[in-house]
Design an enzyme around this catalytic site. Structure first.
Site, PDB file in Angstrom:
ATOM      1  N   HIS A  54      32.941 -17.354 -23.337  1.00 35.93           N
ATOM      2  CA  HIS A  54      32.152 -16.112 -23.321  1.00 35.93           C
ATOM      3  C   HIS A  54      32.407 -15.295 -24.588  1.00 35.93           C
ATOM      4  O   HIS A  54      33.311 -14.442 -24.591  1.00 35.93           O
ATOM      5  CB  HIS A  54      32.534 -15.265 -22.101  1.00 35.93           C
ATOM      6  N   SER A  57      29.353   6.854 -10.412  1.00 37.21           N
ATOM      7  CA  SER A  57      28.482   6.531 -11.559  1.00 37.21           C
ATOM      8  C   SER A  57      28.305   7.688 -12.539  1.00 37.21           C
ATOM      9  O   SER A  57      27.253   7.836 -13.146  1.00 37.21           O
ATOM     10  CB  SER A  57      27.088   6.073 -11.108  1.00 37.21           C
ATOM     11  N   CYS A 103      28.243 -20.380 -21.373  1.00 42.49           N
ATOM     12  CA  CYS A 103      28.878 -20.944 -20.173  1.00 42.49           C
ATOM     13  C   CYS A 103      27.859 -21.753 -19.368  1.00 42.49           C
ATOM     14  O   CYS A 103      27.472 -22.836 -19.792  1.00 42.49           O
ATOM     15  CB  CYS A 103      29.564 -19.841 -19.376  1.00 42.49           C
ATOM     16  N   GLU A 163      30.767 -12.888 -25.695  1.00 38.14           N
ATOM     17  CA  GLU A 163      30.404 -11.474 -25.502  1.00 38.14           C
ATOM     18  C   GLU A 163      31.608 -10.592 -25.184  1.00 38.14           C
ATOM     19  O   GLU A 163      31.617  -9.410 -25.510  1.00 38.14           O
ATOM     20  CB  GLU A 163      29.336 -11.336 -24.408  1.00 38.14           C
TER      21      GLU A 163
HETATM   22  N1  GLN Z   1      29.301 -22.117 -12.847  1.00 38.51           N
HETATM   23  C1  GLN Z   1      29.759 -22.685 -14.061  1.00 38.51           C
HETATM   24  C2  GLN Z   1      31.198 -23.157 -13.982  1.00 38.51           C
HETATM   25  O1  GLN Z   1      31.936 -22.737 -13.124  1.00 38.51           O
HETATM   26  C3  GLN Z   1      29.589 -21.695 -15.224  1.00 38.51           C
HETATM   27  C4  GLN Z   1      30.406 -20.469 -15.087  1.00 38.51           C
HETATM   28  C5  GLN Z   1      29.940 -19.333 -15.972  1.00 38.51           C
HETATM   29  O2  GLN Z   1      28.795 -19.326 -16.450  1.00 38.51           O
HETATM   30  N2  GLN Z   1      30.792 -18.353 -16.176  1.00 38.51           N
HETATM   31  O3  GLN Z   1      31.621 -23.957 -14.767  1.00 38.51           O
END
Ligand code: GLN
Length: 546
Positions: A510, A17, A384, A512
């Site tokens: 995602h 770290s 997600c 991000e």
């Molecule tokens: N668990 C959900 C899926 O597999 C969302 C996955 C996530 O948020 N990365 O679809």
């Protein structure tokens, strides 16, 4: 610029770290800003083939690349600093090395030979290190070796570095050793002994550090630098101080002040120039001088460990700087959210992000949070699992589909508004089998998403098994939640929004992962803008409605 690729290895000593990833990314930034095409690679000494099956509590966020690699979160730093995408080749684990060597053995590639750590495992490591260099895309490859020198599991990597240094020759491969110079408050002194010992440990494996980067809470006095230089076999100019910084984005400038780039380039026999950090410094200027501040609730179930949501937190920093606003992120544990406390926990927020995640724990709290922000006009971004929760909430509370759920949480739900993707139905292995990497998404004309992206088609990174169930699409759209982003080939719903709401967006992907200092993500930028507007006007408006 150069004909042969140069290699820089970053090892760590004394403790984990210390921020090897940030030092590697900062050095890469300085080299890139002088015109050198630079990339960074991370070698992780654990036996998992990739971190995709690790709980975020173990190892922080799992970062996903365009080509669908599930990787260490340091790759996120590399992309955020360099604004250049990484790939499968940028993260290699011991598990992957062994998997590949064992597959070769089964194919008979070593026929007649005993397969051993040296040379077979070390050769495989050397090959993986040089894949990026041999692509011809880079002048400099920085390879960060995970773990701490002296660990049993790091030994084959250190041996591979020793051999590569020898193979490639003096001016083509160097080692930067990152160590800690602790301050003992009782003695009132900085101590060099741990660094001396860790350099010695490295030397026992035949590797001489060329440069020492010393993490410290206090300025290193000159006599301490010369002591470190003398006892660790490096030049004084190669003892670099890395003092604690208030933001990781200060580190490139701190390394520049210390002359790290100059020593590195000299050792690699490369020309050194003045790095062009104009845009970087403009970002820093905005980041450090916000005109106002807002508070965003980050609702997730791994909030105790900030690293679990690393890319989201960094995306807020980029989007905050873009809007010249300080974004305070308030972590809220979804497991403890319920009907009774939701108002107290959320009503002061200027925006709410419901985080990605897996499994049942904490999902009812996420659904309560979505209900509250939907009904109270608070800007919402669901990522997600967060998007999936928004669909479930809408189905339950607007369409009155009692017990609507995702089949991930309740396989017997009467209303599976989120269900397993067809392509996932025969998947049994857990590792590397999700829908991963960049997929195209067409945006609906005049939707909020289209306005935000200023594009008709986007490419965003995914990591999931479940999806919006299209058999409910008509019903859901008729009630006011629109599917405004669709995969052009499969029709999978990638974005939902509620046009009636001031700012309500859920994305199956995602965003991000793609936010960088040079390119703050448009969805985050727009979300922060909406939160600012909510702070200025929305709150009073929603109060007046009551
Ligand atoms: N668990 C959900 C899926 O597999 C969302 C996955 C996530 O948020 N990365 O679809």
């Amino acid at each position: 610029m150069t004909t042969t690729t140069k290699y820089i290895f970053v090892t760590g000593g004394v403790t984990s770290s210390l921020g090897k990833g940030i030092i590697a990314a900062s050095l890469a930034k300085l080299l890139q800003a002088q015109g050198y095409r630079t990339t960074i690679q991370k070698l992780d000494p654990y036996i998992n083939v990739d971190p995709g099956t690790l709980n975020p509590y173990e190892h922080g966020e799992c970062y996903v690349t365009d080509d669908g690699a599930e990787t260490d979160l340091d790759l996120g730093h590399y992309e955020r600093f360099l604004n250049v995408p990484t790939s499968q080749a940028n993260n290699v684990t011991t598990g992957r090395i062994y998997q590949s060597v064992i597959q070769k053995e089964r194919r008979g590639e070593f026929l007649g030979k005993t397969v051993q750590v040296i040379p077979h495992i070390t050769d495989e490591i050397k090959e993986r290190v040089q894949i990026l260099g041999k692509s011809g895309d880079y002048d400099i490859v920085i390879t960060e070796i995970g773990g701490t020198v002296g660990d049993i599991e790091s030994l084959p990597y250190v041996e591979a570095v020793r051999q590569l240094k020898w193979d490639l020759g003096d001016n083509n491969a160097i080692v930067i050793h990152l160590t800690l110079v602790p301050f003992l408050s009782a003695a009132g002194e900085l101590k060099t002994k741990p660094t001396q010992h860790s350099v010695k440990t490295l030397m026992e494996s035949g590797v001489m550090a060329d440069i020492l980067v010393c993490r410290t809470e206090h300025e290193l006095p000159d006599e301490l630098r010369s002591k470190l230089a003398k006892f660790c076999n490096v030049r004084e100019e190669a003892v670099i101080q890395s003092i604690d910084a208030s933001t990781i984005y200060d580190v490139p400038n701190l390394m520049l002040e210390q002359g790290l780039d100059k020593v590195v380039l000299k050792k690699l026999a490369l020309e050194s120039y003045t790095p062009d950090l104009t845009n970087w410094n403009k970002f820093l200027q905005r980041h450090k001088n916000p005109t106002t501040e807002i508070t965003i609730g980050l609702i997730g179930k791994y909030v105790e460990l900030q690293d679990s949501y690393k890319s989201i937190l960094e995306a807020f920093i980029h989007a905050g700087a873009e809007n010249e606003v300080k974004v305070n992120v308030e972590p809220i544990h979804s497991e403890y959210l319920n009907q009774d406390n939701i108002k107290v926990k959320l009503s002061h927020l200027d925006g709410v992000l419901v985080a990605p995640g897996f499994g049942e724990r904490g999902i009812e709290g996420k659904i309560e949070a979505v209900k509250f922000v939907r009904e109270n006009n608070i800007p919402f971004l669901g990522i997600c699992l967060g998007m999936q929760m928004a669909v479930i909430e809408f189905a339950r509370n607007v369409l009155n589909l009692k017990d609507a759920n995702s089949t991930e949480m309740d396989s017997k739900t009467p209303h599976p508004v989120i269900a397993l993707m067809d392509e996932q139905k025969n998947v049994t292995d857990k590792g590397g089998t999700m829908r991963l990497g960049a997929w195209a998404c067409d945006l609906k004309m005049n939707s909020l998403a289209q306005k935000v992206y200023k594009a008709n088609t986007i490419l965003e990174r995914h990591r999931h098994r479940f999806e919006f169930n299209n058999s409910y699409k008509e019903q859901i759209e008729a009630a006011g939640m629109l599917a405004t982003g669709l995969n052009p080939d499969t029709g999978l719903v990638e974005i939902i929004e509620i046009p009636e709401h001031p700012w309500f967006v859920g994305v199956q992907y995602h965003p991000e992962y793609k936010s960088t200092v040079a390119n703050p993500h448009p969805l985050f930028v727009a979300f922060i803008k909406a939160a600012l507007k909510h702070k200025k006007t929305g709150k009073s408006a929603s109060m007046a409605q009551k």
